[in-house]
Design an enzyme around this catalytic site. Structure first.
Site, short mmCIF file in Angstrom:
data_model
loop_
_atom_site.label_atom_id
_atom_site.label_comp_id
_atom_site.label_asym_id
_atom_site.label_seq_id
_atom_site.Cartn_x
_atom_site.Cartn_y
_atom_site.Cartn_z
N SER A 182 66.11 34.94 76.02
CA SER A 182 66.10 33.92 75.00
C SER A 182 65.82 34.62 73.68
O SER A 182 66.42 35.66 73.38
CB SER A 182 65.07 32.84 75.31
N TYR A 202 73.40 29.39 67.41
CA TYR A 202 72.58 30.27 68.24
C TYR A 202 71.33 29.52 68.70
O TYR A 202 70.94 29.59 69.87
CB TYR A 202 72.19 31.52 67.45
N LYS A 249 69.86 28.70 72.52
CA LYS A 249 68.55 29.18 72.98
C LYS A 249 67.59 28.02 73.24
O LYS A 249 66.84 28.04 74.22
CB LYS A 249 67.96 30.16 71.96
#
Length: 271
Positions: free
Chosen positions: A134, A148, A152
């Site tokens: 992560s 992004y 995550k």
């Protein structure tokens, strides 16, 4: 004792560093990457301790087949590290539909499907350790990095739920949350020029030079290995003083915002 690891996204950055450190210490590695030739030098040096297959994690049929093959080729796989992923710097408005779809397919869906593919094997062998790459970006956010963060934050929620489901089978999970590591990740990330309305705003910023980043790839990788060796690995492995500072500051502020709403929250209760 030597362990056997399964690592995706092994061509560069943290994935490559992990494979190198594992082989150097005597472990066996089943590594996947889109271009297997990138590990030819390690294959020549370490022989059959390195098992390599081509894999694009967005190809679900291939992903399942490679996972099955890896477990069949080894007596036991102790640790699975889901590392494949990439970044795109762009404002939400400037992203293309294709960029959104591809990032979700690679960073989020691919990670979810890898976990689903390996859990039956880990359960059948009586346990193992599933580690997901992560980021501090799974807990905090920056402008021009929204997709992004979507992937995550999404994979962190998935793993929080998955951890409770698989723990009775002896399967441990760890979300790896590094800060800014001095790898090629940021150089490889696509950068979409900001459109006119965003110029001069929070999303319009120069890339951070690698030499200004806090975290060493070698030390970060060594910490991942130590966590895998632990008898009680953390569900979240925070790595880098930058990650610790930014995450604790953000989480304290978030908790304060929630605590301040206690009385108002109760107004929604059944009278």
């Amino acid at each position: 004792m030597a362990k056997t690891w399964f690592v995706t996204g092994a061509s560069r950055g943290m994935g490559r560093e992990l494979v190198e450190q594992l082989l150097a210490r005597g472990d066996r590695v089943a590594a996947t990457l889109r271009r297997p030739g990138a590990l030819d030098d390690l294959a020549a040096r370490y022989g059959d301790r390195l098992w390599v297959r081509a894999l694009d994690v967005t190809d679900m049929a291939r992903l399942r087949a490679v996972a099955d093959e890896a477990f069949a080729a080894h007596d036991r796989i102790d640790v699975v590290v889901s590392n494949a992923g990439y970044g795109v710097f762009a404002t939400a408005e400037d992203l293309t539909d294709e960029q959104i779809d591809q990032m979700i397919a690679t960073n989020l869906t691919g990670s979810i499907q890898l976990a689903r593919a390996v859990v039956p094997h880990l359960r059948a062998q009586g346990g193992g350790h599933l580690m997901q790459m992560s980021s501090m970006g799974g807990q905090i956010t920056f402008p021009a990095f929204s997709m992004y963060h979507v992937t995550k934050w999404g994979i962190e929620g998935f793993y929080d739920s998955l951890a409770a489901e698989v723990e009775p089978f002896g399967i441990r999970t760890t979300l790896i949350e590094p800060g800014m590591v001095r790898t090629g990740f940021f150089d490889a990330a696509a950068r979409v020029p900001v459109s006119a309305p965003y110029r001069g705003g929070p999303a319009d910023r120069d890339p951070i030079p690698v030499e200004d980043m806090t975290d060493s790839p070698e030390n970060t990788t060594a910490a991942v290995i130590r966590a895998a060796e632990s008898s009680d690995p953390p569900r979240r492995l925070v790595l880098g003083s930058d990650a610790w500072e930014l995450m604790t500051t953000t989480l304290r502020r978030r908790l304060a915002d929630i605590e301040a709403q206690r009385d108002n929250a109760a107004t929604a209760d059944v009278a």
